[in-house]
Design a protein around this motif. Sequence first.
Motif, PDB file in Angstrom:
ATOM      1  N   ALA A 406      -9.250  48.648 -76.097  1.00 36.07           N
ATOM      2  CA  ALA A 406      -9.078  48.517 -74.791  1.00 36.07           C
ATOM      3  C   ALA A 406     -10.083  48.099 -73.904  1.00 36.07           C
ATOM      4  O   ALA A 406     -11.180  48.699 -74.174  1.00 36.07           O
ATOM      5  N   LYS A 407     -10.130  47.271 -72.967  1.00 34.30           N
ATOM      6  CA  LYS A 407     -11.318  46.879 -72.068  1.00 34.30           C
ATOM      7  C   LYS A 407     -11.621  48.097 -71.068  1.00 34.30           C
ATOM      8  O   LYS A 407     -10.640  48.718 -70.742  1.00 34.30           O
ATOM      9  N   THR A 416     -19.330  50.160 -66.174  1.00 27.67           N
ATOM     10  CA  THR A 416     -17.968  50.625 -66.667  1.00 27.67           C
ATOM     11  C   THR A 416     -17.876  52.174 -66.802  1.00 27.67           C
ATOM     12  O   THR A 416     -19.001  52.781 -66.296  1.00 27.67           O
ATOM     13  N   ALA A 417     -16.823  52.640 -66.743  1.00 28.05           N
ATOM     14  CA  ALA A 417     -16.410  53.909 -66.188  1.00 28.05           C
ATOM     15  C   ALA A 417     -17.296  54.651 -67.572  1.00 28.05           C
ATOM     16  O   ALA A 417     -17.707  55.743 -67.023  1.00 28.05           O
TER      17      ALA A 417
END
Length: 434
Positions: A406-407, A416-417
Amino acid sequence: MRAVRKRITVGAVAAALITGLAGCGGSDEPSGAGARGPEKGAGPPQNRVRLIGDGSTAYTGAQPGLSKPTRLVPGQRPPQFVVFSWDGAGEDSQKLFSHFRGVGKRYGATMTYFLSGVYLLPEEKAALYSPPGHAPGRSDIGFNDTEGIRDTVRELRGAWLEGNEIGTHFNGHFCGPEGGVGTWSVEDWKSEIAQAKSFVKNWKTNSGLVNEKPLPFDYDKELIGARTPCLEGRDNFVRAASELGFRYDTSGVNNQVWPKKDGSLWDLSMHLVPIPGRDFETLSMDYNFMVNQSGTAKGDPAMHRFWGNQMRDGLIQAFNRSYQGNRAPLIIGNHFESWNGGTYMRAIEETIAHVCVKPEVRCVSFRQLADWLDVQDPTVLAKLRTLKVGQAPAEGWGRFLAAPPAKASPSPGGGTAGQAAARVTAPSGTRRDG
């Protein structure tokens, strides 16, 4: 079709010997058996029968024996598809159409029957056929008689109700440079297709068999694919078929790899398969084995069993390298002919009995294969096409067809998170670079 036979010309045999690639020279009631994989559906409700035209065909609802295809889930090994198909399907005194309907029911196989339209046209009405580049009424295969039409329609009707597909092998079966289908234009092919449909949609009027039951399908919707005579004229046929809404063609020659589309049509070409004991491969068709073995339909009777065994073993070798390898669908073509004492019919029946009962094998029609391909993730099919003949994924199917990671989604603060979480949870005093 009592005396109907396809002619094997000297030129066609010579060409096939040189290349090894040339193409081809019961009961009404459905049984409970069907193709392995898709489950059987209910038969058409009787109150939904709606006659079409002169009553030669009829709309009867969804075809029995078919179920909705499903998409592979991530990591799932593809089923092994095998398509057995028949050029110029018709019932004559040999009764091979009805015989192989029974074979299909016995081993849970559905197939594709490519009907030659002139098999539903009586000899006295031959002039109704106007082949491109030839005089009206001309055909390189025979027309039929009333009883032959009655028998052929009975088998077509029963075959469709059992989940089989009715395609077309067109009409006059013209091959070679003198007016053969390889010389036809796109418009010529459209004319030939329209006439093939017409002979199916008007067989009652043309034969006078007005009290017979109709074929239980709308042929304009049923007809979605074909194989050209002698595998000639494919380029212009594909253009015509695309414009007419066909979904596949099986007139080409390919290795045992996963199919792709040729424009809007699935290219479901026949395959090159081993000839045990020979140092070359040939097309997965009875005609080509016969030409490469005897060069004639009436070879040495002492060799008949050997030749049939050689074909059967070659097809099974081809099956095994797909089944244990890349799982590419195996495409096989045949004729209802007793060449070399019927040894090739025995070879096909023994191949069906061997392969169609194995786990994860689906012996299906071209329509069913096209339906399955249509619902797959295009990226999965593209990955399958990277596998070579007989090549299984080195890392196993689970990893080869695993879902992509998953991206990571961007965080409100940039990055990113996952990077944001690292910034929050890193111990005090930890050095951060960048």
